[in-house]
Write a protein that holds these residues in place. Structure first.
Motif, PDB file in Angstrom:
ATOM      1  N   ILE A   1     125.156  26.393  26.222  1.00 26.70           N
ATOM      2  CA  ILE A   1     125.252  26.683  24.792  1.00 26.70           C
ATOM      3  C   ILE A   1     124.582  25.537  24.054  1.00 26.70           C
ATOM      4  O   ILE A   1     124.028  25.712  22.977  1.00 26.70           O
ATOM      5  CB  ILE A   1     126.733  26.869  24.385  1.00 26.70           C
ATOM      6  CG1 ILE A   1     127.212  28.218  24.925  1.00 26.70           C
ATOM      7  CG2 ILE A   1     126.896  26.824  22.886  1.00 26.70           C
ATOM      8  CD1 ILE A   1     128.614  28.556  24.557  1.00 26.70           C
TER       9      ILE A   1
ATOM     10  N   MET B   1     135.004  38.674  33.088  1.00 23.91           N
ATOM     11  CA  MET B   1     133.704  38.626  33.766  1.00 23.91           C
ATOM     12  C   MET B   1     133.856  38.097  35.192  1.00 23.91           C
ATOM     13  O   MET B   1     132.867  37.876  35.880  1.00 23.91           O
ATOM     14  CB  MET B   1     132.733  37.753  32.975  1.00 23.91           C
ATOM     15  CG  MET B   1     132.240  38.391  31.688  1.00 23.91           C
ATOM     16  SD  MET B   1     131.206  39.824  31.992  1.00 23.91           S
ATOM     17  CE  MET B   1     129.676  39.036  32.473  1.00 23.91           C
TER      18      MET B   1
ATOM     19  N   VAL C   1     127.166  43.638  30.306  1.00 19.20           N
ATOM     20  CA  VAL C   1     126.480  42.692  31.195  1.00 19.20           C
ATOM     21  C   VAL C   1     126.662  43.102  32.650  1.00 19.20           C
ATOM     22  O   VAL C   1     125.712  43.183  33.406  1.00 19.20           O
ATOM     23  CB  VAL C   1     127.000  41.259  30.961  1.00 19.20           C
ATOM     24  CG1 VAL C   1     126.257  40.282  31.858  1.00 19.20           C
ATOM     25  CG2 VAL C   1     126.828  40.873  29.501  1.00 19.20           C
TER      26      VAL C   1
ATOM     27  N   ARG D   1     129.622  22.072  26.859  1.00 20.14           N
ATOM     28  CA  ARG D   1     128.745  23.131  26.356  1.00 20.14           C
ATOM     29  C   ARG D   1     127.357  23.083  26.992  1.00 20.14           C
ATOM     30  O   ARG D   1     126.644  24.092  26.992  1.00 20.14           O
ATOM     31  CB  ARG D   1     128.642  23.049  24.838  1.00 20.14           C
ATOM     32  CG  ARG D   1     129.943  23.506  24.160  1.00 20.14           C
ATOM     33  CD  ARG D   1     130.154  22.824  22.831  1.00 20.14           C
ATOM     34  NE  ARG D   1     129.140  23.183  21.874  1.00 20.14           N
ATOM     35  CZ  ARG D   1     129.287  24.174  20.999  1.00 20.14           C
ATOM     36  NH1 ARG D   1     130.395  24.877  20.994  1.00 20.14           N
ATOM     37  NH2 ARG D   1     128.334  24.454  20.159  1.00 20.14           N
TER      38      ARG D   1
ATOM     39  N   ASN E   1     127.283  25.515  30.340  1.00 23.58           N
ATOM     40  CA  ASN E   1     126.838  26.920  30.288  1.00 23.58           C
ATOM     41  C   ASN E   1     125.684  27.101  29.307  1.00 23.58           C
ATOM     42  O   ASN E   1     125.414  28.202  28.843  1.00 23.58           O
ATOM     43  CB  ASN E   1     127.996  27.872  29.990  1.00 23.58           C
ATOM     44  CG  ASN E   1     128.624  27.623  28.628  1.00 23.58           C
ATOM     45  OD1 ASN E   1     128.270  26.668  27.941  1.00 23.58           O
ATOM     46  ND2 ASN E   1     129.537  28.491  28.252  1.00 23.58           N
TER      47      ASN E   1
ATOM     48  N   ARG F   1     139.560  37.553  27.948  1.00 24.89           N
ATOM     49  CA  ARG F   1     138.163  37.946  27.740  1.00 24.89           C
ATOM     50  C   ARG F   1     137.245  37.165  28.683  1.00 24.89           C
ATOM     51  O   ARG F   1     136.315  37.729  29.273  1.00 24.89           O
ATOM     52  CB  ARG F   1     137.760  37.688  26.286  1.00 24.89           C
ATOM     53  CG  ARG F   1     136.301  37.957  26.008  1.00 24.89           C
ATOM     54  CD  ARG F   1     135.943  37.751  24.550  1.00 24.89           C
ATOM     55  NE  ARG F   1     135.935  36.345  24.167  1.00 24.89           N
ATOM     56  CZ  ARG F   1     135.620  35.910  22.951  1.00 24.89           C
ATOM     57  NH1 ARG F   1     135.294  36.780  22.004  1.00 24.89           N
ATOM     58  NH2 ARG F   1     135.631  34.624  22.668  1.00 24.89           N
TER      59      ARG F   1
ATOM     60  N   ALA G   1     131.751  42.458  27.407  1.00 27.42           N
ATOM     61  CA  ALA G   1     130.788  41.884  28.348  1.00 27.42           C
ATOM     62  C   ALA G   1     130.778  42.608  29.698  1.00 27.42           C
ATOM     63  O   ALA G   1     129.703  42.895  30.226  1.00 27.42           O
ATOM     64  CB  ALA G   1     131.052  40.390  28.529  1.00 27.42           C
TER      65      ALA G   1
ATOM     66  N   ARG H   1     125.764  32.016  33.013  1.00 24.61           N
ATOM     67  CA  ARG H   1     126.760  32.322  31.977  1.00 24.61           C
ATOM     68  C   ARG H   1     127.762  33.366  32.452  1.00 24.61           C
ATOM     69  O   ARG H   1     128.920  33.329  32.057  1.00 24.61           O
ATOM     70  CB  ARG H   1     126.069  32.811  30.702  1.00 24.61           C
ATOM     71  CG  ARG H   1     125.508  31.654  29.920  1.00 24.61           C
ATOM     72  CD  ARG H   1     125.116  32.080  28.538  1.00 24.61           C
ATOM     73  NE  ARG H   1     124.496  30.968  27.842  1.00 24.61           N
ATOM     74  CZ  ARG H   1     123.503  31.100  26.990  1.00 24.61           C
ATOM     75  NH1 ARG H   1     123.018  32.291  26.718  1.00 24.61           N
ATOM     76  NH2 ARG H   1     122.997  30.043  26.394  1.00 24.61           N
ATOM     77  N   SER H   2     127.294  34.290  33.293  1.00 26.76           N
ATOM     78  CA  SER H   2     128.282  35.282  33.717  1.00 26.76           C
ATOM     79  C   SER H   2     129.176  34.742  34.835  1.00 26.76           C
ATOM     80  O   SER H   2     130.139  35.384  35.210  1.00 26.76           O
ATOM     81  CB  SER H   2     127.600  36.596  34.115  1.00 26.76           C
ATOM     82  OG  SER H   2     126.641  36.348  35.086  1.00 26.76           O
TER      83      SER H   2
ATOM     84  N   PHE I   1     137.525  28.634  23.556  1.00 27.44           N
ATOM     85  CA  PHE I   1     137.206  27.725  22.455  1.00 27.44           C
ATOM     86  C   PHE I   1     138.456  27.297  21.701  1.00 27.44           C
ATOM     87  O   PHE I   1     139.478  27.998  21.688  1.00 27.44           O
ATOM     88  CB  PHE I   1     136.263  28.423  21.460  1.00 27.44           C
ATOM     89  CG  PHE I   1     134.959  28.868  22.065  1.00 27.44           C
ATOM     90  CD1 PHE I   1     133.828  28.066  21.979  1.00 27.44           C
ATOM     91  CD2 PHE I   1     134.856  30.094  22.709  1.00 27.44           C
ATOM     92  CE1 PHE I   1     132.626  28.484  22.521  1.00 27.44           C
ATOM     93  CE2 PHE I   1     133.660  30.514  23.255  1.00 27.44           C
ATOM     94  CZ  PHE I   1     132.538  29.704  23.164  1.00 27.44           C
TER      95      PHE I   1
ATOM     96  N   ASN J   1     137.508  32.139  18.670  1.00 29.76           N
ATOM     97  CA  ASN J   1     136.245  32.877  18.533  1.00 29.76           C
ATOM     98  C   ASN J   1     136.312  34.286  19.099  1.00 29.76           C
ATOM     99  O   ASN J   1     135.357  34.770  19.704  1.00 29.76           O
ATOM    100  CB  ASN J   1     135.084  32.130  19.206  1.00 29.76           C
ATOM    101  CG  ASN J   1     134.802  30.801  18.528  1.00 29.76           C
ATOM    102  OD1 ASN J   1     135.454  30.459  17.553  1.00 29.76           O
ATOM    103  ND2 ASN J   1     133.838  30.077  19.026  1.00 29.76           N
TER     104      ASN J   1
ATOM    105  N   MET K   1     134.413  30.716  29.107  1.00 30.09           N
ATOM    106  CA  MET K   1     134.668  29.611  28.183  1.00 30.09           C
ATOM    107  C   MET K   1     135.719  30.001  27.155  1.00 30.09           C
ATOM    108  O   MET K   1     135.705  31.119  26.642  1.00 30.09           O
ATOM    109  CB  MET K   1     133.378  29.209  27.478  1.00 30.09           C
ATOM    110  CG  MET K   1     133.551  27.990  26.601  1.00 30.09           C
ATOM    111  SD  MET K   1     131.964  27.207  26.309  1.00 30.09           S
ATOM    112  CE  MET K   1     132.492  25.616  25.710  1.00 30.09           C
TER     113      MET K   1
END
Ligand SMILES: Nc1ncnc2c1ncn2[C@@H]1O[C@H](COP(=O)(O)OP(=O)(O)OP(=O)(O)O)[C@@H](O)[C@H]1O
Ligand SMILES: [Mg+2]
Lengths: 247, 407
Positions: free
Chosen positions: A54, A157, A109, A49, A52, A153, A105, A80-81, A87, A91, A85
């Motif tokens: 977090i 990106m 983004v 974590r 990136n 997801r 995103a 981040r882009s 989980f 999430n 990640m």
């Protein structure tokens, strides 16, 4: 070999008085698949974590694709882009449909048009094997399907690096394979991956190197062959004997 | 499990004929034990006697003249009758947009549009006294119904998008105050001072205005309360806790008197606007507390996931946190808005001619009416009850509609 895409030098991290990371050094090259394992509370999640951001590390250096992680907001956004990640508990966004989860995103983004983002999302759903679930909501899917949506997801990106934090440990046994298959396909396609997992079959099949974490330190690292057949440290041997008999 | 499913119809066929459903239901729910049967009889008996007394009073004893003589007063107060088309035009705009929203979004908007069309049709058909009895007024109310359907037809069109309709609503909320009050010095549209406005018009302006303004303000306060910037956080906490510790009546007094003391004398704020400000900040503080509860219910993993896909803080809040937080607190917020709606009656103490105040002045306008308080207050209570009930009905529909996406 090319320059490393992730460089961590002596990374330290505290939660108040508690030191969760005590100096982690790691270099990851493009296309490498890294497996991190170790006992609960050893700092595995905390470490990936910080990559990136977090979690924020307090000492040492983390450089991703040539950009150092500092408080500079633009760097954080750019990094981040480039990093996807996945989980342990998926999430997914429960108020959005599967398709909206994936396109959120890219639209906001990356500023893609809705049509473009949806087309790519649909391709990714094909790739993770659930093209027919696009209009459902996360709550209507099984755990394995949710985790595959979460992978789609993250891939939407078009990241250069994928981080996985125990992606199968919240799944029922019969769903683990469907997720691992997607991850194996991803590894074989040349994605750079850091995976926290205790699925040793996965590690044997696709890991280039493995890192054993304990108490905020890397105790031992090496190829799967080294780790499974010739572990050097007692702690590694003990831990491996525990999880391998557990299987 | 498939087995039992396939055998069920057969076993149902050989069952003996069952007693009538109503009897079964009655026995199971109302007469399933001795004490329960007694309670049932007592309840039915009291409903019968109270209901009969109320109906007898309403249809034979009560004198509804203070209500029926001039219903227009309850609708718009003293709004000049030669300018009343401006209220009508505002209503037409709202009807049209309600129809468009129905065409665009369907679902709950359909219910709203139907209720509005039904209500206006009733107003158009029932005979009424005073200016309400004129043919023009009847025709006007009836015209709203096709206007709603016209809006529906337009809203159903492919090329009409949600942002058109939202834009239309925004436009109307900006334009209606000017339409009602007049522009500038009154050369284009004659000025109608808000002191002449009254009745349901003012009640709705206070309620709708209060809701529309206090909602975003409340959300901002709730977010500010969780801010990492100490100045913003302290300001929001002080604002919320300060307002919540004071009764609405006091806030209305303060906003109507103290506000005027602090502002420069040439900057006089309209009395109705001051009351609206008071209602808004009061409601915003409570909305903020409700929203805060919803924000706390959003798991940390949601924020992490949003950040991990690259959303910035603002996008994370707007697209991930708020939708989930608000959905969780819809019932609480609607409850808050229903009490705001009822609390508009308190504006009476700062001399705003809302519905209740109009009722009072009608009672005082005629010696004969002095005995008829009960009729007037029952009527006003009924109006409030119907509107509040519609709000909670809508909220339940909204909850089920949004329930689809729940985890
Ligand atoms: N937000 C936090 N605040 C305080 N302590 C934390 C926080 N997050 C993690 N820790 C502590 O840091 C240590 C490392 O946690 P981490 O989650 O990285 O372990 P892990 O190796 O991923 O374990 P697991 O296998 O259980 O996921 C643990 O002792 C944990 O209690
Ligand atoms: Mg962990």
């Amino acid at each position: 070999m090319s320059d490393p895409i992730i460089i961590c030098r002596d990374v330290e991290k505290w939660f108040d008085d508690f030191q969760a990371l005590k100096g982690i050094d790691m270099e990851v090259h493009k296309g490498e698949v890294i497996v991190i394992f170790g006992p609960s509370g050893s700092g595995k999640s905390t470490f990936i974590r910080t990559i990136n951001r977090i979690e924020v590390h307090q000492r040492g250096q983390i450089i991703v694709d040539g950009m150092e992680l500092t408080h500079d907001v633009r760097n954080i956004a750019a990094i981040r882009s480039e990093i996807g990640m996945v989980f342990q508990l998926f999430n997914l966004f429960p108020h959005l449909s599967v398709l909206q989860n994936i396109t959120l995103a890219p639209i906001w983004v990356r500023k893609w048009s809705k049509a473009e983002a949806e087309e790519i999302a649909q391709q990714l759903l094909e790739r993770v094997g659930i093209p027919e679930q696009a209009d459902k909501f996360p709550g209507q899917l099984s755990g394995g399907q949710q985790q595959r949506v979460a992978i789609a997801r993250a891939l939407a990106m078009q990241p250069k690096i994928m981080l996985f934090d125990e992606p199968t440990s919240a799944l029922d046994p019969e769903m683990i394979k469907e997720v691992l298959d997607v991850m194996i396909e991803l590894a074989q396609s040349g994605m750079t991956m850091i995976v926290i997992t205790h699925e040793m079959g996965f590690a044997r099949a696709v890991a280039d190197r493995m890192f054993f974490f304990d108490e905020g330190l890397i105790v031992e690292s090496g190829t799967p062959d080294d780790i499974f057949n010739n572990p050097q440290e007692d702690r590694t041997k003990l831990f491996l004997s525990q999880i391998l008999t557990h299987d | 499990m498939t087995d039992s499913g396939s055998t069920q119809p057969e076993s149902a066929n050989i069952r003996p004929p069952s007693p009538p459903k109503l009897l079964v239901w009655l026995r199971r729910n109302l007469f399933n034990s001795w004490p329960n049967s007694v309670l049932t009889l007592l309840a039915v008996g009291s409903i019968y006697f109270v209901g009969r007394a109320v109906l007898e009073w309403a249809f034979f004893t009560a004198d509804w003249r203070p209500v029926t003589n001039n219903p227009m007063l309850y609708l718009v107060g003293q709004y000049p009758r030669d300018q009343i088309w401006r209220v009508g035009a505002s209503l037409l705009l709202v009807s049209f947009l309600t129809g468009m929203s129905w065409g665009e979004w369907r679902g709950i908007m359909r219910t709203f549009a139907m209720l509005l069309a039904g209500g206006l049709a009733v107003l158009g058909i029932i005979p009424a006294g005073g200016q309400m009895g004129s043919l023009a007024v009847h025709v006007f109310f009836l015209i709203n119904v096709p206007v709603i359907f016209l809006g529906f037809l337009l809203g159903s069109r492919k090329f009409v998008t949600g942002s058109w309709v939202l834009g239309g609503w925004l436009f109307s909320f900006l334009v209606i105050p000017f339409l009602l009050r007049g522009i500038g010095d009154g050369t284009v549209l004659p000025t109608v001072e808000t002191s002449l406005w009254g009745g349901l018009l003012v009640t709705l302006i206070l309620a709708v205005g209060g809701i529309l303004l206090s909602f975003p303000l409340g959300v901002l306060l709730a977010l500010g309360r969780r801010s990492s910037l100490p100045v913003i956080k302290i300001f929001c906490v002080m604002f919320i806790e300060g307002i919540r510790g004071v009764p609405l009546v006091t806030i209305l007094f303060m906003s109507s008197i103290i506000l005027a003391l602090f502002l420069p004398p040439d900057l006089r704020i309209d009395r109705l606007v001051r009351a609206l400000i008071g209602m808004t900040i009061f409601s915003a503080a409570y909305t903020a507390e409700n929203v805060r509860g919803g924000l706390q219910a959003v798991p940390a993993g949601q924020i992490e996931a949003a950040k991990a896909v690259g959303l910035n803080n603002f996008q994370t809040t707007l697209l991930v946190v708020l939708p989930q937080a608000l959905r969780a607190v819809i019932p609480a917020i609607v409850g808050q808005f229903i009490s705001l709606f009822k609390d508009t009656t308190l504006a009476i103490i700062v001399a705003i001619n809302e519905l209740l105040n109009i009722g009072k002045s009608i009672l005082q306008s005629d010696v004969e009416f002095l005995q008829l308080q009960l009729e007037v207050y029952v009527f006003i209570a009924a109006v409030f009850w119907v509107l509040c009930y519609l709000m909670s009905f809508a909220s339940r529909r909204l909850e089920t509609a949004l329930g689809i996406g729940e985890r």
